[in-house]
Design an enzyme around this catalytic site. Structure first.
Site, PDB file in Angstrom:
ATOM      1  N   HIS A 159       0.831  -1.213   0.000  1.00 17.44           N
ATOM      2  CA  HIS A 159       0.000   0.000   0.000  1.00 17.44           C
ATOM      3  C   HIS A 159       0.859   1.254   0.000  1.00 17.44           C
ATOM      4  O   HIS A 159       2.047   1.236   0.349  1.00 17.44           O
ATOM      5  CB  HIS A 159      -0.920   0.000   1.228  1.00 17.44           C
ATOM      6  CG  HIS A 159      -0.162  -0.039   2.526  1.00 17.44           C
ATOM      7  ND1 HIS A 159       0.400   1.079   3.102  1.00 17.44           N
ATOM      8  CD2 HIS A 159       0.130  -1.079   3.355  1.00 17.44           C
ATOM      9  CE1 HIS A 159       1.008   0.743   4.227  1.00 17.44           C
ATOM     10  NE2 HIS A 159       0.859  -0.560   4.409  1.00 17.44           N
ATOM     11  N   GLU A 265      -2.862  -7.017   7.142  1.00 11.69           N
ATOM     12  CA  GLU A 265      -1.664  -6.695   7.899  1.00 11.69           C
ATOM     13  C   GLU A 265      -1.503  -7.648   9.088  1.00 11.69           C
ATOM     14  O   GLU A 265      -2.483  -8.236   9.581  1.00 11.69           O
ATOM     15  CB  GLU A 265      -1.767  -5.248   8.395  1.00 11.69           C
ATOM     16  CG  GLU A 265      -0.648  -4.772   9.315  1.00 11.69           C
ATOM     17  CD  GLU A 265       0.705  -4.732   8.639  1.00 11.69           C
ATOM     18  OE1 GLU A 265       1.276  -5.822   8.434  1.00 11.69           O
ATOM     19  OE2 GLU A 265       1.197  -3.628   8.351  1.00 11.69           O
TER      20      GLU A 265
END
Length: 442
Positions: A159, A265
């Site tokens: 990201h 994550e």
């Protein structure tokens, strides 16, 4: 009355019908058995193909060798032991040397069983009818099957810069999953989309698999803008209708996507106390990066487990022919774990991997024979006054040399052949003894 009189006509007819029926039943039974045998052989062959050469189970003793051919993926290492994937033979091994080592006398190699012994082992568990099929065509069939289903490219993108990358204090009051992209993060994502489109074959379909975190979904939107800019639909006042119109245009361009929480994550706990997290990260290097579990969170080995199940699903998606190219929009730890899982990196190799930078792309390309090979990585080039990079965590803290108005400018993308590695002080080598008196390992 005649002694040898012929049986009545009705009895002859009954016997004839009975004989014909028996022959018909036997013929049908033989045909059924033959068909069943063929189906069973085909099933066993397909099963063997999926078991012996799937994306999950290609392995041999070299996977566990500390100097296997995967070392060629890492910066600072020269090509290591080389094994031809189509010929499982030790004749294809070559000496490995690394830049940082002067000698490698202490390295070990797990033994590979002789080919003849392995073939005999296989034959003991297969019927004779299948042996010829396996010997003559299984390797070609496996390679042909995998080459047909494997995508042209599989690209992993971390990201863009998030609010938490700039200010870690925010984790104490904003959930990790809700962290948004910064203005620079959006610019990164849009630039990454242009670079991504250049990496993918023109005209081929693309499927995105996206972590459900806010920053990764926003990164996906930034990437997708390279195919169609959402601002083209600003004339639509209703946001939901505007989003639907943009998504429809993307699908017309050959893009599809879905979210998968298994590539999210690593969990560091819920609301994170910055001081506790900093202390935990210092402990992690002493304890072992792969095994250290954060308080109320996950270890890298936990992420490894869930990414492994994701890899199962991804392989089935390849088989379904969903798209010709795949892009994973995810997080640094998920990328490192995916690489370790697919290429069978050892734990030592995993610990050596640096976390990808924001919007860094790791590119895997189809080798034409049903396998994905590392095809390099693309990293954003940033122009800024000063920057301090935490290579271990992949988090950037921009410093302005006292000028609060200085900005970071994206210059472009630069491609590298190998993966970044962490500084030596962040690597804790394992010390494994050969026996109780092996004091040199201590």
């Amino acid at each position: 009355m005649q002694a040898n009189s012929a049986p009545p006509d009705n009895l002859i007819h009954a016997r004839l019908v009975q004989d014909i029926t028996k022959k018909s039943i036997k013929h049908q039974s033989d045909a059924t058995n033959q068909l069943t045998s063929m189906e069973e052989s085909q099933r066993l062959l397909v099963e063997r193909m999926s078991i012996s050469d799937s994306v999950l189970t290609r392995e041999n003793s070299l996977d566990f060798h500390p100097k296997n051919s995967n070392w060629s993926h890492f910066e600072g290492c020269t090509p290591a032991l080389s094994l031809d994937s189509s010929k499982h033979s030790l004749d294809h091994l070559h000496q490995l040397t690394t830049v940082s080592e002067e000698e490698d006398d202490e390295d070990f190699l797990w033994s590979e069983p002789p080919i003849a012994a392995r073939d005999k082992h296989i034959h003991e568990y297969t019927d004779k009818a299948l042996q010829n099929v396996m010997q003559q065509s299984s390797i070609d069939a496996i390679r042909d099957f995998n080459s047909k289903i494997m995508p042209s490219k599989l690209i992993m993108v971390r990201h863009g810069q998030s609010e938490g990358n700039v200010d870690e204090e925010l984790y104490s009051k904003i959930p990790d999953n809700a962290m948004r992209l910064t203005k620079l993060g959006w610019e990164m994502a849009r630039m990454a989309g242009k670079a991504l489109r250049e990496q993918l074959p023109e005209g081929e379909t693309i499927h995105f698999v996206v972590s459900p975190y806010t920053r990764t979904v926003e990164t996906f939107h930034g990437l997708a803008s390279a195919w169609c800019d959402p601002q083209e639909f600003n004339h639509i006042t209703n946001r939901n209708k505007r989003l639907k119109a943009w998504y429809s245009r993307l699908m017309e361009s050959g893009l599809t996507w879905h979210e998968d929480p298994r590539i999210r994550e690593q969990d560091f706990g819920n609301y994170q106390d910055p001081n506790i997290i900093k202390k935990a990260k210092r402990e992690r290097y002493k304890f072992g990066t792969f095994y250290y579990r954060f308080p109320h969170g996950e270890s890298a080995s936990d992420v490894f487990d869930r990414v492994s199940t994701f890899l199962d699903s991804l392989w089935r998606s390849f088989e379904s022919g969903r798209a010709q190219n795949y892009v994973l929009v995810t997080h640094g730890i998920s990328i490192r774990v995916f690489l370790a899982r697919y290429f069978r990196y050892s734990i030592d190799q995993f610990n050596l991997l640096a976390n990808p930078q924001n919007c860094e792309m790791i590119i895997l390309g189809h080798d034409g024979e049903g396998r994905l090979d590392l095809d390099g990585r693309c990293e954003l080039e940033l122009k800024q006054r000063a920057a301090a990079k935490d290579y271990a965590d992949g988090k950037e803290e921009l410093t302005n040399d006292g000028d609060e108005k200085s900005e970071t400018v994206i210059v472009g993308y630069k491609k590298y052949e190998r993966l970044r590695t962490v500084p030596p002080q962040h690597v804790r080598p394992r010390k494994v003894r050969m026996c109780h008196d092996d004091d040199e390992a201590s």
